[in-house]
Design an enzyme around this catalytic site. Structure first.
Site, mmCIF file in Angstrom:
data_model
loop_
_atom_site.group_PDB
_atom_site.id
_atom_site.type_symbol
_atom_site.label_atom_id
_atom_site.label_comp_id
_atom_site.label_asym_id
_atom_site.label_seq_id
_atom_site.Cartn_x
_atom_site.Cartn_y
_atom_site.Cartn_z
ATOM 1 N N LYS A 11 -20.689 59.423 17.648
ATOM 2 C CA LYS A 11 -20.673 60.065 18.968
ATOM 3 C C LYS A 11 -22.098 60.350 19.430
ATOM 4 O O LYS A 11 -22.454 60.130 20.588
ATOM 5 C CB LYS A 11 -19.866 61.374 18.916
ATOM 6 C CG LYS A 11 -18.353 61.141 18.798
ATOM 7 C CD LYS A 11 -17.604 62.428 18.500
ATOM 8 C CE LYS A 11 -16.135 62.164 18.218
ATOM 9 N NZ LYS A 11 -15.390 63.362 17.801
ATOM 10 N N GLN B 44 -16.090 69.483 15.711
ATOM 11 C CA GLN B 44 -15.386 68.387 15.039
ATOM 12 C C GLN B 44 -14.241 68.942 14.185
ATOM 13 O O GLN B 44 -14.442 69.828 13.356
ATOM 14 C CB GLN B 44 -16.374 67.587 14.172
ATOM 15 C CG GLN B 44 -15.771 66.369 13.515
ATOM 16 C CD GLN B 44 -15.266 65.313 14.506
ATOM 17 O OE1 GLN B 44 -15.936 64.998 15.491
ATOM 18 N NE2 GLN B 44 -14.078 64.784 14.272
ATOM 19 N N ASP C 227 -13.773 68.217 24.830
ATOM 20 C CA ASP C 227 -12.641 67.653 24.075
ATOM 21 C C ASP C 227 -11.298 68.051 24.696
ATOM 22 O O ASP C 227 -10.257 67.534 24.309
ATOM 23 C CB ASP C 227 -12.673 68.141 22.615
ATOM 24 C CG ASP C 227 -13.363 67.135 21.702
ATOM 25 O OD1 ASP C 227 -13.312 65.933 21.999
ATOM 26 O OD2 ASP C 227 -13.942 67.561 20.690
#
Ligand code: NDP
Length: 280
Positions: free
Chosen positions: A48, A92, A115
């Site tokens: 990412k 994450q 996200d």
């Protein structure tokens, strides 16, 4: 049969994002938080960040030890919420079991929640209002739109109901006027339901689970799964070899949904930076 080439489609989207960032002369910033030593998570975060740098997005990483306390993690998130150079914050998953995942995700400012995991954004997705939506489901929709198929009015069967993939994918499809059936491990007669799908989305986490007998002739098949077989091969939730013979369009693994997830993350980060710019 159309092979839906997620890798190429994602590269195109990333190039567009890079161009827009250059044109706007802005420097979006993304902070990735990684807690613990999960090897797969480390690879995801590295990929990412690499994609961010290529697109002109500044990226920083906070790698914290497994035993990080909730208070310390919350304090870091608050600092990043207040940092004007950071427009997107990515925590994450999975987090170590000692941490309250819901509490951590809800600590991220909703306008930096690229996200789409904050309750407010979950609510906006449910209500079909603009907000940040999860990246993998956004990638699924973008891949479907890249086919020649007009998806409105069709019947989609989504197998898997997780909060990060299956459920938001079902909602996004619904907002595209698709008729959706959402299945899970307790679903009865799963093969028979899958056979009715014009669009079949597999987000199960079981290697080659979806076989040709479960697929209607001419269906569009999107394989979200990423599984490693005993011999180290990456395969999806769909038995590609046999299903490809029946599907009108299908995504490969790797090179299907995976690259799209990253492209959508960059898109959400750009959107967050533009939002910050216009809201001072
Ligand atoms: P989860 O384990 O959170 O969810 C799996 C879902 O599949 C659950 O809803 C479960 O049902 C359902 N399921 C499990 N077994 C069966 C079965 N036998 N029949 C029907 N349904 C079943 O996984 P995720 O949603 O996080 O991920 C799914 C897959 O997608 C994984 O392979 C993951 O690696 C991959 N993934 C890929 C991404 C990408 O970028 N391409 C991003 C994120 C994930 P129940 O709820 O009843 O337990």
């Amino acid at each position: 049969m159309q092979l839906i080439d997620g890798k190429t489609i994602a590269l195109g989207i990333r190039a567009d994002i890079q161009q827009e960032i250059a044109r706007l002369k802005i420097r979006p910033g993304l902070a990735a938080i990684l807690v613990g030593e999960n090897p797969a998570s480390k690879i995801y975060v590295r990929n990412k960040r690499k994609a961010c740098e290529e697109a002109g997005i500044y990226s920083m990483e906070h790698s914290l030890p497994e035993e990080t306390s909730e208070a310390d993690l919350l304090s870091l998130i608050r600092k990043l919420n207040d940092n004007p150079a950071i427009h997107g914050i990515l925590v994450q998953l999975p987090l170590p079991k000692s941490l309250n995942e819901r509490k951590i995700l809800d600590a991220v400012a909703p306008q930096k929640d690229i996200d789409g995991f904050h309750y407010m954004n979950v609510g906006k997705l449910t209500a079909n209002e603009s907000g940040f939506y999860p990246c993998t489901p956004l990638g699924v929709i973008a891949l479907l739109k890249a086919t020649d198929v007009k998806i409105a009015g069709l019947h989609a069967v989504v197998v898997g109901r997780s909060n990060i993939v299956g459920k938001p994918t079902a909602l996004l499809l619904l907002h595209e006027n698709v008729t959706v059936t959402l299945c899970h491990s307790k679903t009865q007669d799963l093969p028979q339901i899958c056979q009715q799908a014009d669009i079949l989305v597999a987000a199960i986490g079981k290697a080659r689970f979806v076989t040709a007998e479960m697929v209607k002739e001419g269906a569009v098949v999107i394989d979200v799964g990423i599984n490693r077989t005993e011999d180290g091969k990456l395969v999806g939730d769909v038995d590609f070899e046999s299903v490809a013979k029946k599907a009108s369009a299908i995504t490969p693994v790797p090179g299907g949904v995976g690259p799209m997830t990253i492209a959508m993350l960059l898109g959400n980060t750009l959107q967050a930076a533009k939002w910050a710019l216009s809201n001072g």
